[in-house]
Design an enzyme around this catalytic site. Structure first.
Site, PDB file in Angstrom:
ATOM      1  N   CYS A  90       0.881  -1.176   0.000  1.00  0.00           N
ATOM      2  CA  CYS A  90       0.000   0.000   0.000  1.00  0.00           C
ATOM      3  C   CYS A  90       0.909   1.213   0.000  1.00  0.00           C
ATOM      4  CB  CYS A  90      -0.930  -0.017   1.200  1.00  0.00           C
ATOM      5  SG  CYS A  90      -2.075  -1.407   1.244  1.00  0.00           S
ATOM      6  N   ASP A 125      -5.752  -3.080  -6.669  1.00  0.00           N
ATOM      7  CA  ASP A 125      -6.194  -3.423  -5.320  1.00  0.00           C
ATOM      8  C   ASP A 125      -5.385  -4.644  -4.892  1.00  0.00           C
ATOM      9  OD1 ASP A 125      -7.641  -4.768  -3.171  1.00  0.00           O
ATOM     10  OD2 ASP A 125      -9.289  -3.405  -3.607  1.00  0.00           O
ATOM     11  N   CYS A 180       0.324   3.513  11.532  1.00  0.00           N
ATOM     12  CA  CYS A 180       0.649   4.720  12.296  1.00  0.00           C
ATOM     13  C   CYS A 180      -0.419   4.914  13.371  1.00  0.00           C
ATOM     14  CB  CYS A 180       0.764   5.941  11.393  1.00  0.00           C
ATOM     15  SG  CYS A 180      -0.696   6.316  10.412  1.00  0.00           S
TER      16      CYS A 180
END
Length: 533
Positions: free
Chosen positions: A348, A400, A471
């Site tokens: 990603c 994707d 994160c």
């Protein structure tokens, strides 16, 4: 995706983002009080009558405070139009003409141009007003003595009141100068009656502050009531307060909220992919007279507290001399341990902060396949890779991940899944993010993270490594996702992080974890997982 600021210059031309939810409207986030940004600008124009294009340059109002006018419009754009607070604050003078164009279209006039002091004030006022929004709104409601007045307040009037209250209560600016300047802005941008309302509310606030009698909520009652009081005092959503109290305890939850409300510091990474060393970067900062500290954790990183606008104007980011990247993100790359000749899959990848850092570690040898579902962000990554001179080792793949992993033979010895997450570890930098998340988002993200982990695992060669990172500081997005993955995939096991990152960042289970309060960095998590041969 984990938030990255390394592409801030390129991102200044990105297309508008979807609207972010407002605290006062759950069903239509682009609206507030029944009116949107464009309609308010139109209303302002109608109040002044038609204006000929030839007279645009004459709409200068030199009496209105420039930083307050620009701050009010930025806040309108963020809350009503879905703009990102961090990106708006980083663009600085580079978009000065557009900035004043927004002011003119929204308020019906221009102010004098922003000087360096104005720019610093805009950054401080916008970021601080967003962080403290719940607290400031509590004060406004208390001084209005009427929830209905608050709920139906015009968006621009509300932003002016928030700005004035923040400047008085949190910035300790000369109070009556703050009152006068914000009253003037309300009268010119709205109407005399709005100025009178601002005058009455802010003067009452000054009196209460000077007598140490601000209407603050009391920590009393049951757990829910106390959570609501803490949420107001430290300006966070109630659900976050309750969640952090559950996982970390009240004392740590308060420390975390204090950290999130503090002025953020930033880290710069010297672009070794372009041959720039940290010593070279330090020379640039010395010439620009930007204060810095050398990172104790990462040899290519320095920390700065001020001077970002100077760095941007000097072209250090645009030229690829360095990138804005938190050390916590850099440590995730250290955990993957990219080496020359490695073939890596970044699952990603966009906006690409970690991709670029990994590419710089390859020294021109090897390849990174950067996969992302967002074509526009991949294009930005490609452009930035050229500037950083690492495009020769990066191949972008628009797909994707879940479809790609099932239909493509590509596999690698090192795979990074920097998963979409809540971003709860970066709230000090993403001032608006706390107001745009809810528990339902977290549940959806957990399911997505499971699916992406399963997909990423199919791309790892036997004996290879999968690093899962976020994160976020939330255990349910971090340790619990890894635990659930290992139950589904017994062919993987934990490879302890202490061989790759400093011991202070390693948890009992061998994961990497950056604690904002403990380490003074963004919150981040990563697990290094080995696939059996």
């Amino acid at each position: 995706m984990a938030h990255a600021l390394s592409l801030v210059v390129a991102l200044s031309t990105r297309s508008p983002q979807p609207p972010s939810p407002s605290s006062r409207s759950s069903s239509r986030p682009s609206k507030l009080g029944g009116r949107n940004l464009r309609s308010n600008a139109s209303d302002a124009a109608r109040r002044r009558g038609p204006v000929s294009p030839s007279h645009k340059t004459q709409k200068l109002n030199s009496e209105v405070s420039p930083h307050r006018a620009v701050s009010a419009v930025r806040l309108m754009r963020i809350e009503l139009g879905g703009a990102f607070a961090d990106l708006l604050n980083e663009r600085g003078k580079g978009s000065g003409e557009n900035e004043m164009g927004y002011v003119e279209r929204t308020l019906g006039f221009r102010t004098r141009e922003l000087d360096d002091r104005d720019l610093r004030l805009v950054t401080d006022v916008v970021g601080g007003t967003i962080r403290w929004r719940r607290f400031l709104d509590h004060l406004i409601v208390s001084l209005c003595h009427d929830q209905s007045t608050f709920r139906h307040m015009e968006p621009l009037l509300l932003q002016i009141l928030r700005i004035g209250m923040y400047e008085i209560v949190k910035l300790d600016m000369p109070p009556y100068a703050v009152v006068d300047e914000n009253v003037r802005l309300a009268k010119v941008a709205l109407r005399p009656g709005a100025g009178n309302m601002v005058n009455g509310i802010l003067r009452k606030l000054v009196q209460l502050k000077e007598s140490d009698a601000l209407p603050l909520p009391k920590l009393e009652g049951d757990d829910r009531a106390q959570a609501r009081a803490l949420a107001t005092l430290y300006s966070h959503p109630v659900w976050m307060v309750r969640r952090w109290t559950k996982y970390f305890g009240r004392e740590e939850a308060i420390k975390l909220m204090v950290w999130n409300n503090s002025e953020p510091s930033y880290s710069l990474r010297a672009n070794t992919g372009k041959g720039v060393t940290r010593a070279d970067l330090v020379k640039h900062l010395d010439m620009l007279e930007v204060p810095y500290e050398l990172s104790l954790n990462m040899e290519d990183f320095v920390r700065i507290k001020t001077g970002m606008q100077i760095i941007i104007r000097a072209g250090l980011l645009k030229e690829g001399t360095c990138a804005v990247q938190d050390e916590s993100a850099g440590l995730v790359v250290s955990l993957l341990d990219p080496q020359p000749s490695d073939c890596i899959i970044d699952c990603c990848a966009a906006p690409g902060g970690k991709t670029l850092y990994m590419a710089s570690c390859l020294s021109g040898q090897g390849m990174i396949s950067a996969i992302d579902v967002n074509r526009g962000r991949l294009r930005i990554l490609q452009e930035t890779a050229k500037v950083h001179q690492v495009d020769g080792v990066i191949t972008t793949v628009h797909a994707d991940l879940r479809d790609f992993a099932g239909n493509n033979p590509l596999k690698a010895n090192k795979v990074l899944l920097d998963a979409p997450c809540s971003g709860l570890g970066v709230l000090s930098k993403r001032a608006d993010l706390r107001w745009n998340k809810n528990l339902e988002d977290l549940e959806e993200l957990k399911e997505l993270q499971n699916e992406l982990l399963d997909a990423a695992s199919r791309l790892v060669k036997p004996g290879g490594v999968l690093v899962y990172s976020t994160c976020s500081i939330d255990p349910e997005e971090n340790e619990e996702r890894v635990t659930a993955f290992l139950l589904r995939h017994p062919e993987f096991c934990i490879d302890p992080a202490d061989k790759y990152v400093p011991g202070e960042f390693v948890t009992e289970r061998g994961f990497y974890f950056s604690n904002p309060v403990k380490h003074s960095l963004d919150g981040a998590f990563a697990a290094r997982l080995l696939r059996a041969l």
